[in-house]
Structures are given as structure tokens and as C-alpha cells.
Design a protein around this motif. Sequence first.
Motif, PDB file in Angstrom:
ATOM      1  N   PHE A  24      24.797 -13.920   3.724  1.00 19.19           N
ATOM      2  CA  PHE A  24      24.193 -14.943   4.579  1.00 19.19           C
ATOM      3  C   PHE A  24      22.714 -15.107   4.258  1.00 19.19           C
ATOM      4  O   PHE A  24      22.201 -16.224   4.218  1.00 19.19           O
ATOM      5  CB  PHE A  24      24.410 -14.632   6.064  1.00 19.19           C
ATOM      6  CG  PHE A  24      25.794 -14.955   6.526  1.00 19.19           C
ATOM      7  CD1 PHE A  24      26.126 -16.235   6.959  1.00 19.19           C
ATOM      8  CD2 PHE A  24      26.784 -13.992   6.515  1.00 19.19           C
ATOM      9  CE1 PHE A  24      27.408 -16.544   7.365  1.00 19.19           C
ATOM     10  CE2 PHE A  24      28.069 -14.288   6.913  1.00 19.19           C
ATOM     11  CZ  PHE A  24      28.394 -15.570   7.343  1.00 19.19           C
ATOM     12  N   ALA A  25      22.017 -14.005   4.036  1.00 16.78           N
ATOM     13  CA  ALA A  25      20.594 -14.083   3.690  1.00 16.78           C
ATOM     14  C   ALA A  25      20.389 -14.928   2.438  1.00 16.78           C
ATOM     15  O   ALA A  25      19.516 -15.800   2.397  1.00 16.78           O
ATOM     16  CB  ALA A  25      20.029 -12.674   3.485  1.00 16.78           C
ATOM     17  N   LEU A  26      21.198 -14.698   1.428  1.00 18.28           N
ATOM     18  CA  LEU A  26      21.069 -15.453   0.179  1.00 18.28           C
ATOM     19  C   LEU A  26      21.404 -16.927   0.372  1.00 18.28           C
ATOM     20  O   LEU A  26      20.698 -17.796  -0.131  1.00 18.28           O
ATOM     21  CB  LEU A  26      21.971 -14.839  -0.895  1.00 18.28           C
ATOM     22  CG  LEU A  26      21.508 -13.485  -1.415  1.00 18.28           C
ATOM     23  CD1 LEU A  26      22.603 -12.814  -2.224  1.00 18.28           C
ATOM     24  CD2 LEU A  26      20.234 -13.634  -2.232  1.00 18.28           C
ATOM     25  N   ALA A  27      22.463 -17.207   1.105  1.00 18.39           N
ATOM     26  CA  ALA A  27      22.865 -18.599   1.325  1.00 18.39           C
ATOM     27  C   ALA A  27      21.799 -19.366   2.105  1.00 18.39           C
ATOM     28  O   ALA A  27      21.522 -20.533   1.803  1.00 18.39           O
ATOM     29  CB  ALA A  27      24.204 -18.645   2.052  1.00 18.39           C
ATOM     30  N   LEU A  28      21.185 -18.720   3.081  1.00 19.78           N
ATOM     31  CA  LEU A  28      20.160 -19.390   3.878  1.00 19.78           C
ATOM     32  C   LEU A  28      18.841 -19.505   3.098  1.00 19.78           C
ATOM     33  O   LEU A  28      18.104 -20.476   3.261  1.00 19.78           O
ATOM     34  CB  LEU A  28      19.996 -18.695   5.219  1.00 19.78           C
ATOM     35  CG  LEU A  28      21.272 -18.793   6.087  1.00 19.78           C
ATOM     36  CD1 LEU A  28      21.204 -17.848   7.269  1.00 19.78           C
ATOM     37  CD2 LEU A  28      21.539 -20.218   6.527  1.00 19.78           C
ATOM     38  N   ALA A  29      18.576 -18.542   2.230  1.00 18.18           N
ATOM     39  CA  ALA A  29      17.413 -18.648   1.344  1.00 18.18           C
ATOM     40  C   ALA A  29      17.596 -19.798   0.351  1.00 18.18           C
ATOM     41  O   ALA A  29      16.638 -20.506   0.038  1.00 18.18           O
ATOM     42  CB  ALA A  29      17.185 -17.333   0.601  1.00 18.18           C
ATOM     43  N   GLU A  30      18.820 -20.003  -0.118  1.00 19.17           N
ATOM     44  CA  GLU A  30      19.093 -21.122  -1.023  1.00 19.17           C
ATOM     45  C   GLU A  30      18.798 -22.458  -0.351  1.00 19.17           C
ATOM     46  O   GLU A  30      18.442 -23.424  -1.019  1.00 19.17           O
ATOM     47  CB  GLU A  30      20.549 -21.100  -1.486  1.00 19.17           C
ATOM     48  CG  GLU A  30      20.831 -20.040  -2.518  1.00 19.17           C
ATOM     49  CD  GLU A  30      22.300 -19.954  -2.901  1.00 19.17           C
ATOM     50  OE1 GLU A  30      23.139 -20.689  -2.317  1.00 19.17           O
ATOM     51  OE2 GLU A  30      22.614 -19.145  -3.790  1.00 19.17           O
TER      52      GLU A  30
END
Length: 175
Positions: A38-44
Motif C-alpha cells: 500500500f505504501a508503494l502504491a500510494l507513493a506512486e
Amino acid sequence: TANAQMADRAADLDRIWESLGLRPGARLLDAGCGSGQFALALAERGARVTGVDFSSEMIRLARGHAACQGPAVEWRVGDISGLDDAAGAYDAILARVVLPFVPHLTATLREFRRVLRPGGRLLASVPGALSPIYAASWLRHLPGGDPGNSYLLPWELESLLKEDGWGIVAGWGEW
């Protein structure tokens, strides 16, 4: 990582993004970030994300996923009930399926309030009573029980939040 490939993933991320009121550049704490999906997807999508997890193994996996995917996320091993961040450091907090596993729930919620800017949002989810995560909940009644899980239910979390002065903006079933 299989969940990150599910067909409804984009709709789930849209709901999280909108519920947290995120915009590009917003500071987000992913509390109990696990392997970082989730952290990576929201950072994207443009959030400036800090992912914190108690497990060094989960942070190792998150860093590995980040090396493959690319968006910059600050990864930290730590206890989310005592963060090193300044008061008001975050615009939003995502606490997805982590609260049943924290040793001091009320301290964690108060820490979230401390690091959340005024008007910021917390999206907290906990499993429902029929979740497979709670399949062995009966063990808590035996000597020794299961000290690693509080079996916190959605209506209990809502009551705790209200008791501590949080405003409930919305709720929906996830599990």
C-alpha cells in the motif's frame, strides 16, 4: 504481493486515496506497513510516504519491493505507539489491519493523534468477527491464550475512537 495484482486493486486504492483526502505531495504514514504494497502504491500516486512496521523482516521485504518498483518511501522499523516524528508531521495515516496486533491500543491511537496534523485523517481497518485472522480467537479463553492479538472488532474500534474524541467520517465493510 498477490493482493497487489487483484482486479479490484485500483478501486481499493482510489477509495483509500479519496477517504484520506490525499493529494500529490501529502505526507502519509503507513502504520504497520508490512511488505509495503500500500505504501508503494500510494507513493506512486504522489504521496510522500513513511512506512513503519515492528517487524524488521517486513521492512526488509518492503525495501526489496521498493527496489523493483521505484517510488521513494521512507522505511522504518519501529513501534507505532511511540513514533520519532514531530507533532502534526502527517496529513493522513493508514492503519490497515494493524491495530489488533499492537500491545497498547489506546497509546497507539493517541500517538496517531499527536503525529496527525489538525484536520488530518486516519483510515483504520480491523477484521470483522468472521475473518480467518480470528479463526483461533477462542484460544484467548485458555491459560496462556494468544497474547499477540486483541481480536479488536470494528464496532469496538469505533467506540474507542469516539471515547477518545475522534470524529468518525465514514465506515464501510472491508472483510
